[in-house]
Enzyme design. Structure first.
Site, short mmCIF file in Angstrom:
data_model
loop_
_atom_site.label_atom_id
_atom_site.label_comp_id
_atom_site.label_asym_id
_atom_site.label_seq_id
_atom_site.Cartn_x
_atom_site.Cartn_y
_atom_site.Cartn_z
N GLU A 1 0.81 -1.23 0.00
CA GLU A 1 0.00 0.00 0.00
C GLU A 1 0.84 1.27 0.00
OE1 GLU A 1 -3.75 -1.21 2.62
OE2 GLU A 1 -2.43 0.25 3.51
N TYR B 1 7.39 17.48 10.99
CA TYR B 1 8.31 16.35 11.22
C TYR B 1 9.78 16.76 11.20
CZ TYR B 1 4.10 14.26 9.08
OH TYR B 1 2.82 13.94 8.73
N CYS C 1 1.51 33.68 9.71
CA CYS C 1 1.81 34.50 10.90
C CYS C 1 2.13 33.65 12.11
CB CYS C 1 0.65 35.44 11.16
SG CYS C 1 0.55 36.67 9.86
N TYR D 1 2.12 14.08 0.51
CA TYR D 1 1.75 14.76 1.75
C TYR D 1 2.12 16.24 1.73
CZ TYR D 1 1.43 9.85 2.96
OH TYR D 1 1.12 8.51 2.94
N1 LLP Z 1 -1.58 2.52 4.36
C1 LLP Z 1 -2.06 3.11 5.47
C2 LLP Z 1 -3.10 2.44 6.22
C3 LLP Z 1 -1.55 4.33 5.89
O1 LLP Z 1 -2.02 4.90 6.99
C4 LLP Z 1 -0.55 4.97 5.13
C5 LLP Z 1 0.01 6.25 5.54
C6 LLP Z 1 -0.10 4.34 3.96
C7 LLP Z 1 -0.63 3.12 3.61
C8 LLP Z 1 0.94 4.95 3.06
O2 LLP Z 1 2.11 5.22 3.71
P1 LLP Z 1 3.38 5.72 2.87
O3 LLP Z 1 3.70 4.63 1.88
O4 LLP Z 1 2.97 6.96 2.17
O5 LLP Z 1 4.44 5.93 3.87
N2 LLP Z 1 2.32 12.59 6.40
C9 LLP Z 1 3.47 11.73 6.63
C10 LLP Z 1 3.20 10.30 6.27
C11 LLP Z 1 1.98 9.76 6.98
C12 LLP Z 1 1.59 8.41 6.52
C13 LLP Z 1 0.29 8.03 7.12
N3 LLP Z 1 -0.19 6.75 6.69
C14 LLP Z 1 4.67 12.30 5.87
O6 LLP Z 1 4.53 13.32 5.20
O7 LLP Z 1 5.78 11.77 5.99
#
Ligand code: LLP
Length: 401
Positions: free
Chosen positions: A262, A305, A331, A360
């Protein structure tokens, strides 16, 4: 996207800034790379759409035969409207309400439940249905505490010791558990971090407990290099090891299952650049501060982060460097894109490219301070595919009247 300076300057000239630019060719290459690396034939890649909702990205994802992972009913509606059939959509809810479950179940989309509470409520509302369960394998991965999504104290997933109860709830309501799922964190560069979670989940798979099982979903979390000259995920190694592990899993399970992953970030982070313009230069007793026409409302990762995003001065690339803070127009004094960054001399009016902003970035943007969201342009091979216009200030203000 490193030799794209002229294209980006042309786009910002035509569409103005702040502007998100997505190179769809980069997404295409990442999807293909992942598909090629996982040798196991019966597989499904679900794009975690929360990373980026741009319609050109969704169109490509569909064209390449991927499915979609969603986390809210509105994401499910978006996936359906983008042409994905219900059987190619999964709903991985966290702390979802009965209304969420009712809405999504009525659309014929498989629910992936991540707590005993949700399972009990689902069993009462929809006995006899198929369901997927998100397991918390207590393996912690991810590049920052806020994106570590497994472990005993996090809010996601069903703990292994609760599986007995899961099985008995499912049995008494006639639910068929067709999938088991995990997602342990975001930003993994070492394949072993991903494989550790996969091995832990594998230990919990028994045909006695899960006679209806069709697939195992190991989640997203695959990382990308945000800084130049840092290692990238060896995708081929991950794919080969995961396929080998999955072969063992299926052997001991007694039949072939489908392998699902995913990814969000891995597929789209590198395709995106946020283009901003320098409005204001300060020299505070020798400290150089470049203020731009965007802020953490458009790209919150550095603030949330402490994430590094590479910045290039597209307007003055060959100038001698100086050390700058690059700050936004929101601001709040914590509104940084970069602190103490060496950059070619910055002048008022220069266009800066903030890189690796495809995941993101826009999807986490907000209307804070009532600055309109950036426009978005998707391109492939230098040609514009689609432009989403930035709202005008006056139009945005009408949102609240
Ligand atoms: N599957 C589920 C259930 C998730 O909650 C997420 C991400 C993904 C897949 C995909 O994860 P990825 O492959 O994109 O790491 N905003 C943060 C990342 C938060 C990810 C949340 N869940 C950032 O900008 O690093």
């Amino acid at each position: 996207m490193s030799n794209d300076r002229e294209l980006l300057l042309r786009l910002v000239h035509e569409y103005s800034s702040p502007l998100y630019v997505y190179d769809i060719g980069v997404v295409r290459a990442q999807v293909q790379r992942l598909l090629d690396s996982v040798g196991w034939k019966k597989k499904q890649i679900l794009y975690a759409v929360k990373a980026n909702y741009n319609p050109s990205i969704l169109a490509l994802i569909r064209e390449m035969g991927l499915s979609i992972d969603t986390v809210s009913p509105a994401e499910v509606h978006l996936a359906l409207a983008s042409g994905f059939s219900p059987r190619h959509i999964m709903f991985t809810a966290n702390n979802c309400s009965d209304a969420d479950l009712q809405e999504v179940h009525a659309l014929g989309v498989l629910c992936n439940l991540d707590s005993l509470s949700a399972l009990r409520r689902f069993a009462r509302m929809f006995p006899g249905s198929p369901v997927c369960l998100r397991i918390n394998p207590e393996i912690t991965a991810g590049s920052h505490k806020a994106v570590q999504t497994a472990g005993v104290h996090v809010k996601f997933g069903i703990l292994p010791e609760d599986l007995g109860e899961v099985v008995s709830i499912a049995k008494s309501a006639g639910l068929s558990i067709v999938g088991l799922h995990e997602h342990t964190g975001s930003g993994m560069i070492d394949p072993e971090d991903y494989l550790k979670g996969a091995k832990k989940l594998a230990e919990l798979l028994t045909p006695q407990n899960f006679p209806h099982l069709q697939f195992v979903d190991f989640g997203g979390g695959l990382g990308v290099p945000y800084q130049p000259d840092t290692p990238e995920l060896p995708t081929a190694i991950l794919g080969a090891k995961l396929s080998a592990l999955f072969e063992d899993i299926c052997k001991s399970f007694g039949r072939e299952l489908e392998l699902c992953m995913e990814p969000g970030k891995y597929l789209v982070a590198q395709c995106g650049t946020l283009l901003v313009q320098v409005t204001t230069l300060r020299n505070n007793r020798g400290k150089l501060i470049a203020g731009v026409n965007s802020g953490f409302s458009h790209l919150i990762r550095p603030v949330l982060y402490g994430a590094y995003h590479h910045i290039e001065n597209l307007s003055n690339p060959s100038a001698a460097t100086a050390i700058y803070d690059v700050v936004g127009n929101i601001c709040e004094s914590g509104d940084y894109f970069a602190e103490e960054r060496a950059l070619p001399e910055i002048r008022e009016g220069d266009i800066l490219a903030i890189r690796t902003a495809g995941a993101y970035g826009a999807s986490m943007a907000s209307l804070y301070n009532l600055r309109p969201l950036p426009g978005e342009v998707s391109v492939e091979n230098g040609k514009v595919l689609r432009h989403i216009e930035r709202r005008s200030n006056k139009d945005l203000s009408s949102h609240f009247r």
